[in-house]
Write a protein that holds these residues in place. Structure first.
Motif, PDB file in Angstrom:
ATOM      1  N   GLU A  24      40.087  32.047  90.680  1.00 20.46           N
ATOM      2  CA  GLU A  24      39.503  31.813  89.364  1.00 20.46           C
ATOM      3  C   GLU A  24      38.303  32.727  89.184  1.00 20.46           C
ATOM      4  OE1 GLU A  24      38.493  27.707  89.098  1.00 20.46           O
ATOM      5  OE2 GLU A  24      40.587  27.014  89.110  1.00 20.46           O
ATOM      6  N   GLY A  25      38.066  33.137  87.954  1.00 23.16           N
ATOM      7  CA  GLY A  25      36.904  33.949  87.658  1.00 23.16           C
ATOM      8  C   GLY A  25      37.115  35.439  87.784  1.00 23.16           C
ATOM      9  N   HIS A  75      31.512  40.601  90.455  1.00 27.29           N
ATOM     10  CA  HIS A  75      31.780  41.508  89.346  1.00 27.29           C
ATOM     11  C   HIS A  75      30.761  42.636  89.348  1.00 27.29           C
ATOM     12  CE1 HIS A  75      34.882  39.132  87.300  1.00 27.29           C
ATOM     13  NE2 HIS A  75      34.211  38.065  87.697  1.00 27.29           N
ATOM     14  N   ASP A 129      39.410  43.858  86.322  1.00 25.46           N
ATOM     15  CA  ASP A 129      37.982  43.652  86.532  1.00 25.46           C
ATOM     16  C   ASP A 129      37.441  44.656  87.549  1.00 25.46           C
ATOM     17  OD1 ASP A 129      37.991  41.514  84.821  1.00 25.46           O
ATOM     18  OD2 ASP A 129      37.760  39.977  86.368  1.00 25.46           O
TER      19      ASP A 129
END
Length: 306
Positions: free
Chosen positions: A81-82, A111, A87
Protein backbone atom coordinates in the motif's frame (compact mmCIF):
# COMPACT_ATOMS: atom_id res chain seq x y z
CA UNK A 1 16.76 -10.09 -18.08
CA UNK A 2 18.59 -7.65 -15.82
CA UNK A 3 22.21 -6.67 -16.37
CA UNK A 4 23.99 -6.75 -13.01
CA UNK A 5 27.42 -6.62 -11.43
CA UNK A 6 27.84 -9.58 -9.07
CA UNK A 7 30.31 -11.55 -7.02
CA UNK A 8 30.33 -15.28 -7.66
CA UNK A 9 32.03 -16.29 -4.39
CA UNK A 10 33.64 -14.57 -1.44
CA UNK A 11 37.02 -12.99 -1.99
CA UNK A 12 38.67 -9.98 -3.58
CA UNK A 13 37.92 -8.09 -6.81
CA UNK A 14 38.77 -11.22 -8.81
CA UNK A 15 35.39 -12.75 -7.83
CA UNK A 16 33.41 -9.91 -9.43
CA UNK A 17 31.83 -10.09 -12.88
CA UNK A 18 28.92 -8.84 -14.97
CA UNK A 19 25.95 -11.14 -15.41
CA UNK A 20 22.52 -11.29 -17.04
CA UNK A 21 20.01 -12.33 -14.39
CA UNK A 22 16.25 -12.89 -14.46
CA UNK A 23 14.26 -9.84 -13.41
CA UNK A 24 13.22 -10.53 -9.79
CA UNK A 25 9.55 -10.86 -8.88
CA UNK A 26 8.26 -8.81 -5.94
CA UNK A 27 6.92 -10.78 -3.01
CA UNK A 28 4.63 -9.55 -0.24
CA UNK A 29 5.62 -6.08 0.91
CA UNK A 30 8.14 -5.62 -1.89
CA UNK A 31 8.62 -3.29 -4.85
CA UNK A 32 10.24 -4.17 -8.17
CA UNK A 33 12.25 -1.10 -9.12
CA UNK A 34 13.89 -0.14 -12.39
CA UNK A 35 17.14 1.27 -11.04
CA UNK A 36 18.18 4.77 -12.07
CA UNK A 37 21.13 5.15 -9.71
CA UNK A 38 22.97 3.07 -7.09
CA UNK A 39 25.13 4.35 -4.26
CA UNK A 40 28.53 2.73 -3.66
CA UNK A 41 29.58 2.04 -0.06
CA UNK A 42 32.38 0.25 1.82
CA UNK A 43 29.87 -2.35 3.02
CA UNK A 44 29.53 -3.49 -0.60
CA UNK A 45 33.08 -4.83 -0.82
CA UNK A 46 32.95 -6.06 2.77
CA UNK A 47 29.93 -8.24 1.91
CA UNK A 48 31.83 -9.52 -1.11
CA UNK A 49 34.69 -10.43 1.23
CA UNK A 50 32.32 -12.54 3.33
CA UNK A 51 30.98 -10.14 5.95
CA UNK A 52 27.45 -11.03 7.09
CA UNK A 53 25.24 -8.33 8.60
CA UNK A 54 24.13 -9.19 12.15
CA UNK A 55 20.78 -10.97 12.04
CA UNK A 56 21.06 -11.71 8.33
CA UNK A 57 21.71 -14.94 6.48
CA UNK A 58 24.64 -15.18 4.05
CA UNK A 59 23.62 -14.08 0.56
CA UNK A 60 23.02 -16.70 -2.08
CA UNK A 61 25.69 -16.64 -4.78
CA UNK A 62 26.06 -15.13 -7.26
CA UNK A 63 24.99 -12.03 -5.36
CA UNK A 64 24.43 -8.59 -6.85
CA UNK A 65 26.65 -5.94 -5.29
CA UNK A 66 25.24 -2.74 -3.82
CA UNK A 67 22.93 -1.77 -0.99
CA UNK A 68 21.08 1.43 -1.93
CA UNK A 69 19.26 2.67 -5.03
CA UNK A 70 16.82 5.12 -6.47
CA UNK A 71 14.51 4.29 -9.34
CA UNK A 72 10.98 3.84 -10.60
CA UNK A 73 8.46 1.24 -9.42
CA UNK A 74 7.82 -1.37 -12.14
CA UNK A 75 5.57 -3.69 -10.11
CA UNK A 76 4.29 -4.11 -6.56
CA UNK A 77 4.02 -7.29 -4.53
CA UNK A 78 0.95 -8.54 -2.66
CA UNK A 79 -0.21 -6.36 0.21
CA UNK A 80 1.73 -3.27 -0.83
CA UNK A 81 0.00 0.00 0.00
CA UNK A 82 1.12 3.55 -0.62
CA UNK A 83 3.19 2.78 -3.71
CA UNK A 84 2.14 2.38 -7.33
CA UNK A 85 3.73 1.57 -10.67
CA UNK A 86 5.52 4.67 -11.95
CA UNK A 87 6.37 6.10 -8.53
CA UNK A 88 9.89 7.44 -8.09
CA UNK A 89 11.41 5.86 -4.98
CA UNK A 90 14.66 5.30 -3.11
CA UNK A 91 15.71 2.85 -0.45
CA UNK A 92 17.75 -0.13 0.71
CA UNK A 93 17.75 -3.18 -1.54
CA UNK A 94 16.92 -6.82 -1.00
CA UNK A 95 18.64 -8.06 -4.15
CA UNK A 96 21.55 -5.68 -4.68
CA UNK A 97 21.83 -2.29 -6.32
CA UNK A 98 24.33 -2.57 -9.18
CA UNK A 99 21.67 -3.81 -11.55
CA UNK A 100 18.98 -2.69 -13.95
CA UNK A 101 16.26 -4.08 -11.67
CA UNK A 102 16.10 -4.74 -7.94
CA UNK A 103 13.66 -5.35 -5.10
CA UNK A 104 13.00 -2.91 -2.28
CA UNK A 105 11.09 -3.81 0.88
CA UNK A 106 8.50 -1.11 1.50
CA UNK A 107 9.68 -0.88 5.13
CA UNK A 108 12.89 0.76 3.93
CA UNK A 109 11.63 2.53 0.81
CA UNK A 110 10.42 6.09 0.44
CA UNK A 111 8.94 8.29 -2.24
CA UNK A 112 11.56 10.44 -3.95
CA UNK A 113 10.65 14.12 -3.87
CA UNK A 114 10.51 15.69 -7.34
CA UNK A 115 13.18 18.23 -6.39
CA UNK A 116 15.63 15.48 -5.40
CA UNK A 117 17.62 13.96 -8.27
CA UNK A 118 17.84 10.21 -8.69
CA UNK A 119 21.62 10.47 -8.28
CA UNK A 120 21.40 12.33 -4.98
CA UNK A 121 18.57 10.12 -3.71
CA UNK A 122 20.71 7.02 -4.23
CA UNK A 123 23.24 8.33 -1.68
CA UNK A 124 20.79 8.56 1.22
CA UNK A 125 19.66 5.08 2.39
CA UNK A 126 23.07 3.93 3.68
CA UNK A 127 25.45 6.82 4.40
CA UNK A 128 23.06 9.65 5.19
CA UNK A 129 20.63 7.43 7.10
CA UNK A 130 23.51 5.93 9.11
CA UNK A 131 24.72 9.42 9.97
CA UNK A 132 21.20 10.46 11.01
CA UNK A 133 20.83 7.39 13.21
CA UNK A 134 24.22 7.97 14.81
CA UNK A 135 23.47 11.57 15.69
CA UNK A 136 20.10 10.64 17.12
CA UNK A 137 21.85 8.01 19.25
CA UNK A 138 24.44 10.54 20.44
CA UNK A 139 21.61 12.87 21.51
CA UNK A 140 23.71 16.02 21.76
CA UNK A 141 22.43 19.50 22.57
CA UNK A 142 23.30 22.55 20.49
CA UNK A 143 26.73 23.84 21.44
CA UNK A 144 28.15 20.39 22.19
CA UNK A 145 31.31 19.15 20.47
CA UNK A 146 31.26 15.98 18.38
CA UNK A 147 34.36 14.16 17.18
CA UNK A 148 33.93 12.22 13.93
CA UNK A 149 36.78 9.87 13.02
CA UNK A 150 37.08 9.35 9.27
CA UNK A 151 34.95 12.38 8.52
CA UNK A 152 35.87 12.48 4.81
CA UNK A 153 33.85 9.41 3.74
CA UNK A 154 30.16 9.19 2.90
CA UNK A 155 28.85 8.72 6.45
CA UNK A 156 31.21 11.29 7.90
CA UNK A 157 30.35 13.94 5.33
CA UNK A 158 26.65 13.51 6.05
CA UNK A 159 27.13 13.39 9.82
CA UNK A 160 29.19 16.58 9.86
CA UNK A 161 26.55 18.48 7.93
CA UNK A 162 23.61 17.18 9.94
CA UNK A 163 25.41 17.94 13.19
CA UNK A 164 26.26 21.47 12.08
CA UNK A 165 22.60 21.96 11.18
CA UNK A 166 21.74 21.04 14.78
CA UNK A 167 24.16 23.64 16.15
CA UNK A 168 26.78 21.07 17.15
CA UNK A 169 30.50 21.85 16.81
CA UNK A 170 32.28 19.20 14.76
CA UNK A 171 35.90 18.10 14.92
CA UNK A 172 36.80 15.56 12.24
CA UNK A 173 39.82 13.37 11.60
CA UNK A 174 40.94 12.73 8.04
CA UNK A 175 44.10 12.63 5.97
CA UNK A 176 46.02 15.88 5.55
CA UNK A 177 44.97 16.04 1.90
CA UNK A 178 41.31 16.36 2.90
CA UNK A 179 41.80 19.46 5.05
CA UNK A 180 40.09 21.92 2.72
CA UNK A 181 37.24 19.49 2.04
CA UNK A 182 36.63 18.83 5.75
CA UNK A 183 36.66 22.53 6.54
CA UNK A 184 34.15 23.14 3.73
CA UNK A 185 31.74 20.99 5.77
CA UNK A 186 32.01 23.41 8.68
CA UNK A 187 34.19 21.01 10.67
CA UNK A 188 37.57 21.51 12.33
CA UNK A 189 40.06 19.27 10.56
CA UNK A 190 42.53 17.16 12.55
CA UNK A 191 45.09 15.17 10.50
CA UNK A 192 45.15 11.42 11.07
CA UNK A 193 48.30 9.63 12.22
CA UNK A 194 50.61 9.45 15.24
CA UNK A 195 49.88 12.08 17.88
CA UNK A 196 46.19 12.14 16.97
CA UNK A 197 44.84 12.53 20.52
CA UNK A 198 47.11 15.49 21.29
CA UNK A 199 46.01 17.24 18.09
CA UNK A 200 42.35 16.66 18.92
CA UNK A 201 42.83 18.10 22.41
CA UNK A 202 44.44 21.18 20.87
CA UNK A 203 41.59 21.55 18.37
CA UNK A 204 38.92 21.13 21.06
CA UNK A 205 40.28 22.63 24.30
CA UNK A 206 36.78 22.59 25.78
CA UNK A 207 36.65 18.82 25.45
CA UNK A 208 34.78 16.25 23.36
CA UNK A 209 31.17 15.47 24.29
CA UNK A 210 30.67 12.53 21.93
CA UNK A 211 32.55 10.44 19.39
CA UNK A 212 31.10 9.04 16.18
CA UNK A 213 33.71 6.53 15.07
CA UNK A 214 33.88 5.59 11.40
CA UNK A 215 37.40 4.11 11.44
CA UNK A 216 37.65 1.60 14.30
CA UNK A 217 40.78 -0.18 15.44
CA UNK A 218 43.62 1.80 16.92
CA UNK A 219 41.97 5.16 16.21
CA UNK A 220 38.87 4.13 18.15
CA UNK A 221 40.94 2.92 21.09
CA UNK A 222 42.95 6.14 21.10
CA UNK A 223 40.03 8.58 21.03
CA UNK A 224 37.93 6.68 23.58
CA UNK A 225 39.79 8.43 26.40
CA UNK A 226 38.55 11.81 25.13
CA UNK A 227 34.90 11.27 26.07
CA UNK A 228 33.99 11.05 29.77
CA UNK A 229 30.52 9.62 29.20
CA UNK A 230 31.24 6.39 27.34
CA UNK A 231 27.57 6.07 26.31
CA UNK A 232 28.53 8.87 23.92
CA UNK A 233 31.23 6.71 22.33
CA UNK A 234 29.51 5.29 19.24
CA UNK A 235 31.10 3.23 16.47
CA UNK A 236 29.79 2.26 13.08
CA UNK A 237 33.13 0.74 12.09
CA UNK A 238 34.23 -1.52 14.93
CA UNK A 239 31.22 -3.00 16.68
CA UNK A 240 33.37 -5.65 18.34
CA UNK A 241 35.80 -3.27 20.00
CA UNK A 242 33.55 -0.42 21.08
CA UNK A 243 31.69 -2.36 23.83
CA UNK A 244 35.06 -3.28 25.36
CA UNK A 245 35.71 0.46 25.71
CA UNK A 246 32.38 1.13 27.40
CA UNK A 247 30.75 2.48 24.26
CA UNK A 248 28.09 1.18 21.91
CA UNK A 249 27.72 0.13 18.32
CA UNK A 250 25.72 2.47 16.13
CA UNK A 251 22.14 1.20 15.94
CA UNK A 252 20.42 1.54 12.58
CA UNK A 253 16.70 2.34 12.57
CA UNK A 254 16.24 1.17 8.95
CA UNK A 255 12.84 2.79 8.49
CA UNK A 256 11.10 4.69 5.73
CA UNK A 257 10.60 7.55 8.19
CA UNK A 258 14.36 8.09 8.45
CA UNK A 259 14.61 8.17 4.66
CA UNK A 260 11.90 10.84 4.54
CA UNK A 261 13.79 12.87 7.14
CA UNK A 262 17.15 12.79 5.36
CA UNK A 263 15.46 13.72 2.07
CA UNK A 264 13.97 16.77 3.81
CA UNK A 265 17.44 17.72 5.03
CA UNK A 266 18.68 17.73 1.43
CA UNK A 267 15.76 19.82 0.25
CA UNK A 268 16.13 22.43 3.01
CA UNK A 269 19.86 22.80 2.33
CA UNK A 270 21.12 21.24 5.55
CA UNK A 271 22.57 18.19 3.80
CA UNK A 272 24.45 18.20 0.51
CA UNK A 273 25.03 14.65 -0.81
CA UNK A 274 28.50 15.53 -2.17
CA UNK A 275 28.47 13.16 -5.12
CA UNK A 276 32.04 13.54 -6.29
CA UNK A 277 32.11 10.95 -9.10
CA UNK A 278 29.60 8.98 -11.15
CA UNK A 279 30.10 5.87 -13.28
CA UNK A 280 27.85 4.02 -15.74
CA UNK A 281 26.81 0.48 -14.82
CA UNK A 282 29.32 -1.03 -17.24
CA UNK A 283 32.09 0.58 -15.15
CA UNK A 284 30.76 -0.64 -11.81
CA UNK A 285 34.08 -2.34 -11.15
CA UNK A 286 35.89 1.02 -11.30
CA UNK A 287 33.33 2.61 -8.99
CA UNK A 288 33.77 -0.08 -6.37
CA UNK A 289 37.58 0.02 -6.64
CA UNK A 290 37.54 3.76 -5.97
CA UNK A 291 35.63 3.20 -2.71
CA UNK A 292 37.58 0.11 -1.72
CA UNK A 293 40.88 1.96 -2.02
CA UNK A 294 39.61 4.33 0.64
CA UNK A 295 40.53 7.72 -0.79
CA UNK A 296 37.08 8.95 -1.81
CA UNK A 297 35.77 12.32 -0.73
CA UNK A 298 31.99 12.19 -0.36
CA UNK A 299 29.97 9.73 -2.42
CA UNK A 300 30.36 7.71 -5.61
CA UNK A 301 27.24 6.76 -7.56
CA UNK A 302 26.61 4.32 -10.40
CA UNK A 303 24.12 5.81 -12.84
CA UNK A 304 22.22 2.89 -14.31
CA UNK A 305 19.63 4.59 -16.54
CA UNK A 306 18.76 8.13 -17.58
Amino acid sequence: MSKAYVHTRHGGPEVETFAELPVPSPGPGQLLVAVRAAGVNPVDWKLRNGYVRPGSAPAELPAVLGSEVSGVVEATGPGVEGFAVGDAVFGSTLTGGYAEYTLLPVAVAAHKPDALSFTDAATLPVAAATAYDGLRQADLAPGATLLITGVGGGVGVAAAQIARGLGIRVVGTASAGKKDFVESLGAVHVPSGPGLVERIRAAAPGGIDAVLDLVGGDDLRAVAELVADRTKLISAADKGTVPQLGGAALVRARTAEVLDEVAKLVLDGTLRPYVTRTFPLDRADEALRAVEEGHVRGKIVIEVAA
